[in-house]
Design a protein around this motif. Structure first.
Motif, PDB file in Angstrom:
ATOM      1  N   GLY A 327      34.971 -14.005 122.767  1.00 13.62           N
ATOM      2  CA  GLY A 327      34.249 -14.388 123.967  1.00 13.62           C
ATOM      3  C   GLY A 327      35.111 -15.392 124.696  1.00 13.62           C
ATOM      4  N   ILE A 328      35.641 -15.032 125.838  1.00 21.26           N
ATOM      5  CA  ILE A 328      36.664 -15.813 126.542  1.00 21.26           C
ATOM      6  C   ILE A 328      36.167 -16.185 127.936  1.00 21.26           C
ATOM      7  CG2 ILE A 328      39.039 -15.729 127.441  1.00 21.26           C
ATOM      8  CD1 ILE A 328      39.728 -13.807 125.161  1.00 21.26           C
ATOM      9  N   LEU A 329      36.615 -17.312 128.445  1.00 21.15           N
ATOM     10  CA  LEU A 329      36.233 -17.739 129.786  1.00 21.15           C
ATOM     11  C   LEU A 329      37.092 -17.054 130.840  1.00 21.15           C
ATOM     12  CD1 LEU A 329      35.588 -21.562 129.298  1.00 21.15           C
ATOM     13  CD2 LEU A 329      34.074 -19.602 128.872  1.00 21.15           C
ATOM     14  N   ALA A 330      36.494 -16.847 132.001  1.00 26.06           N
ATOM     15  CA  ALA A 330      37.162 -16.092 133.061  1.00 26.06           C
ATOM     16  C   ALA A 330      38.366 -16.818 133.637  1.00 26.06           C
ATOM     17  CB  ALA A 330      36.161 -15.780 134.181  1.00 26.06           C
ATOM     18  N   ASP A 331      38.413 -18.145 133.521  1.00 32.45           N
ATOM     19  CA  ASP A 331      39.534 -18.891 134.095  1.00 32.45           C
ATOM     20  C   ASP A 331      40.680 -19.088 133.110  1.00 32.45           C
ATOM     21  OD1 ASP A 331      38.213 -20.652 132.457  1.00 32.45           O
ATOM     22  OD2 ASP A 331      37.949 -22.229 133.953  1.00 32.45           O
ATOM     23  N   ASP A 333      43.753 -17.285 130.435  1.00 32.96           N
ATOM     24  CA  ASP A 333      44.670 -16.145 130.385  1.00 32.96           C
ATOM     25  C   ASP A 333      44.160 -15.192 129.311  1.00 32.96           C
ATOM     26  OD1 ASP A 333      46.758 -14.350 130.373  1.00 32.96           O
ATOM     27  OD2 ASP A 333      48.184 -15.720 129.400  1.00 32.96           O
ATOM     28  N   ALA A 334      43.107 -14.462 129.643  1.00 35.87           N
ATOM     29  CA  ALA A 334      42.459 -13.592 128.665  1.00 35.87           C
ATOM     30  C   ALA A 334      43.422 -12.518 128.154  1.00 35.87           C
ATOM     31  CB  ALA A 334      41.218 -12.952 129.270  1.00 35.87           C
ATOM     32  N   ALA A 335      44.245 -11.967 129.042  1.00 38.14           N
ATOM     33  CA  ALA A 335      45.188 -10.936 128.622  1.00 38.14           C
ATOM     34  C   ALA A 335      46.175 -11.488 127.603  1.00 38.14           C
ATOM     35  CB  ALA A 335      45.928 -10.383 129.834  1.00 38.14           C
ATOM     36  N   ALA A 365      36.602  -6.137 127.172  1.00 38.87           N
ATOM     37  CA  ALA A 365      36.825  -4.900 126.415  1.00 38.87           C
ATOM     38  C   ALA A 365      37.895  -4.041 127.085  1.00 38.87           C
ATOM     39  CB  ALA A 365      35.516  -4.128 126.289  1.00 38.87           C
ATOM     40  N   ALA A 366      37.898  -4.025 128.409  1.00 44.77           N
ATOM     41  CA  ALA A 366      38.904  -3.235 129.132  1.00 44.77           C
ATOM     42  C   ALA A 366      40.313  -3.769 128.868  1.00 44.77           C
ATOM     43  CB  ALA A 366      38.596  -3.252 130.620  1.00 44.77           C
ATOM     44  N   SER A 371      45.473  -2.757 126.016  1.00 40.87           N
ATOM     45  CA  SER A 371      46.546  -3.126 125.093  1.00 40.87           C
ATOM     46  C   SER A 371      46.723  -2.082 124.003  1.00 40.87           C
ATOM     47  CB  SER A 371      46.253  -4.498 124.470  1.00 40.87           C
ATOM     48  OG  SER A 371      46.312  -5.502 125.452  1.00 40.87           O
ATOM     49  N   GLY A 372      45.621  -1.420 123.632  1.00 46.72           N
ATOM     50  CA  GLY A 372      45.683  -0.300 122.692  1.00 46.72           C
ATOM     51  C   GLY A 372      45.898  -0.723 121.252  1.00 46.72           C
ATOM     52  N   GLY A 373      45.676   0.232 120.362  1.00 48.52           N
ATOM     53  CA  GLY A 373      45.983   0.017 118.953  1.00 48.52           C
ATOM     54  C   GLY A 373      44.831  -0.435 118.093  1.00 48.52           C
ATOM     55  N   VAL A 374      43.713  -0.868 118.692  1.00 49.17           N
ATOM     56  CA  VAL A 374      42.561  -1.307 117.909  1.00 49.17           C
ATOM     57  C   VAL A 374      41.281  -0.725 118.507  1.00 49.17           C
ATOM     58  CG1 VAL A 374      43.697  -3.486 117.272  1.00 49.17           C
ATOM     59  CG2 VAL A 374      42.143  -3.439 119.222  1.00 49.17           C
ATOM     60  N   GLU A 375      40.268  -0.627 117.669  1.00 56.88           N
ATOM     61  CA  GLU A 375      38.949  -0.207 118.136  1.00 56.88           C
ATOM     62  C   GLU A 375      38.307  -1.359 118.900  1.00 56.88           C
ATOM     63  OE1 GLU A 375      37.030   0.474 114.464  1.00 56.88           O
ATOM     64  OE2 GLU A 375      38.349   2.123 113.849  1.00 56.88           O
TER      65      GLU A 375
END
Length: 423
Positions: A327-331, A333-335, A365-366, A371-375
């Motif tokens: 659970g990450i904040l929008a401000d 660097d979530a990526a 989730a997107a 990034s791929g590789g995990v469920e």
């Protein structure tokens, strides 16, 4: 004491109203507020902890070290996991205790009275901020507790942070990373400059043995300003000294605290260090909250913190199936945070803590899917997400819930049990 002590719900409500005005860096309001309160910070020996990651752990270690050496010591931490009062630690025996909700509420009531007076001299629409009020309440409580010393964790930055009101003392710099870039700058050298701006003439600056070489010039500038040079923390603790607080990074945090306390008191005490290492735990940092599967909470909230967490997960997990609840904040660097943790987990549950700053779980989730590789799955509600993760991990697996202090606090407190703040 206020004529009528404020109850906790009134104090919390008043602080949350202040939070609606957002962050407004600057020191004039804070200085005026403390002057109205009688300068409670004066007379205290202080260690000011600045940096990006590891500040709360270092603050807890330094406060306990001072107490173990016979110095009555209070501390100020931020942010909180569940309630505002946990940000204030008061002297108790050879350590500290959290301020009670009643103690904190009474202090907030007195700060509110002082704020009402000083705000008459402010420009129209200008008010004391939430962080300024909480900081003032903390300093008031620490001063009135009989403390001889205080370890103060900076909030955001340093130069214009509300904690930059202390007298001459020790400043300790924890690792610097990319965080709050909209306020502090776009690279770690600029950010470090903002944090090290708290160093004034007569202060002693303490840095870790693993200081990023790119920050050397900023550190030298701050040391020249202080006139006292730089103290470098030891690279290793004494033989047999291993922090009970989980995480290999805690060794560096303890070493920095040891050096800061030695700088303040003029000497080291290995026995006090050993007692501190054996007794200090850090809520919300690799905190084990469940078994079968092992379930851990960690408040890593930026890319550097998530990289450190990933290193710990790799060591803890072994060949176990590992599921991350994020659970990450929008401000943030979530990526970057997602990329840091994905290599050490097999599945991710994307969720969103209950705060206006949260990144939508579907957007998170997107990022994971890209990034791929995990469920990846989306589950609303932090505690519900953890339960889903436990099911996916199986009894022999490992669950890590992380991404924000808000996420960890919600996991610990349950629905409606946490004081949610946008700051």
């Amino acid at each position: 004491m206020s004529p009528i002590a404020w109850p906790p719900d009134r104090a919390t409500g008043w602080l949350l109203e202040r939070g609606m005005f957002g962050m407004r860096p600057g020191l004039d309001r804070m200085r005026a507020l403390l002057a109205q309160l009688g300068h409670p910070q004066s007379g205290l020996k202080t260690i000011h902890i600045v940096g990006t990651n590891g500040k709360s752990s270092t603050t807890r270690f330094a406060a306990r070290l001072l107490a173990e050496r016979g110095v009555a010591t209070g501390a100020y931490l931020s942010p909180h996991l569940i309630g505002f009062e946990e940000r204030v630690l008061l002297p108790s025996g050879n350590g500290q205790r959290e301020a009670s909700a009643a103690e904190f509420a009474d202090a907030v009531g007195r700060v509110a009275e002082a704020a009402a007076v000083v705000e008459r001299g402010f420009e129209e629409g200008e008010t004391t901020t939430q962080f300024e009020a909480v900081t003032a309440a903390a300093l008031l409580l620490i001063a009135e507790s009989g403390a001889e010393a205080a370890v103060i964790e900076a909030g955001m930055g340093g130069r214009l942070d509300a904690t930059n009101v202390l007298g001459v003392g020790v400043v300790a710099l924890t690792p610097v990373g990319l965080d709050h870039m909209e306020w502090l700058g776009g690279d770690i050298v600029t950010i470090a400059g903002e944090k090290l701006a708290v160093v004034s003439e007569g202060d002693t600056l303490v840095v870790g043995a693993d200081l990023d070489p790119s920050l050397s010039a900023r550190v030298e500038e701050a040391a020249a300003r202080s006139g006292k040079g730089v103290v470098v923390a030891p690279a290793e603790l004494g033989e047999g000294i291993v922090p009970v607080a989980r995480g290999r990074f805690q060794r560096s945090n303890l070493a920095l605290a040891v050096a800061a306390v030695a700088a303040l008191l003029g000497s080291d005490d290995p026995e006090a260090t050993a007692r501190t290492a054996a007794s200090v735990t850090v809520p919300g940092r690799l905190q084990r909250v469940g078994a079968d599967p092992e379930t851990i909470l960690d408040s890593a909230h930026n890319t550097a913190g998530m990289r450190t967490l990933a290193e710990e997960i790799e060591a803890i997990a072994g060949d176990r199936r590992t599921v991350a609840v994020l659970g990450i904040l929008a401000d943030k660097d979530a990526a970057g945070m997602v990329d840091a943790i994905l290599p050490v987990v097999q599945s991710v549950i994307a969720t969103a803590p209950d705060t206006p700053r949260a990144l939508a779980s579907t957007d998170l989730a997107a990022l994971v899917a890209a990034s791929g590789g995990v469920e990846v799955e989306v589950v609303d509600g932090v505690r519900e997400a953890i339960e889903r993760a436990r099911l996916l991990a199986g009894s022999q697996g490992l669950v890590i819930a992380s991404g924000s202090v808000h996420t960890v606090g919600e996991a610990l407190s349950g629905p409606g049990g946490r004081t949610v703040t946008s700051l």
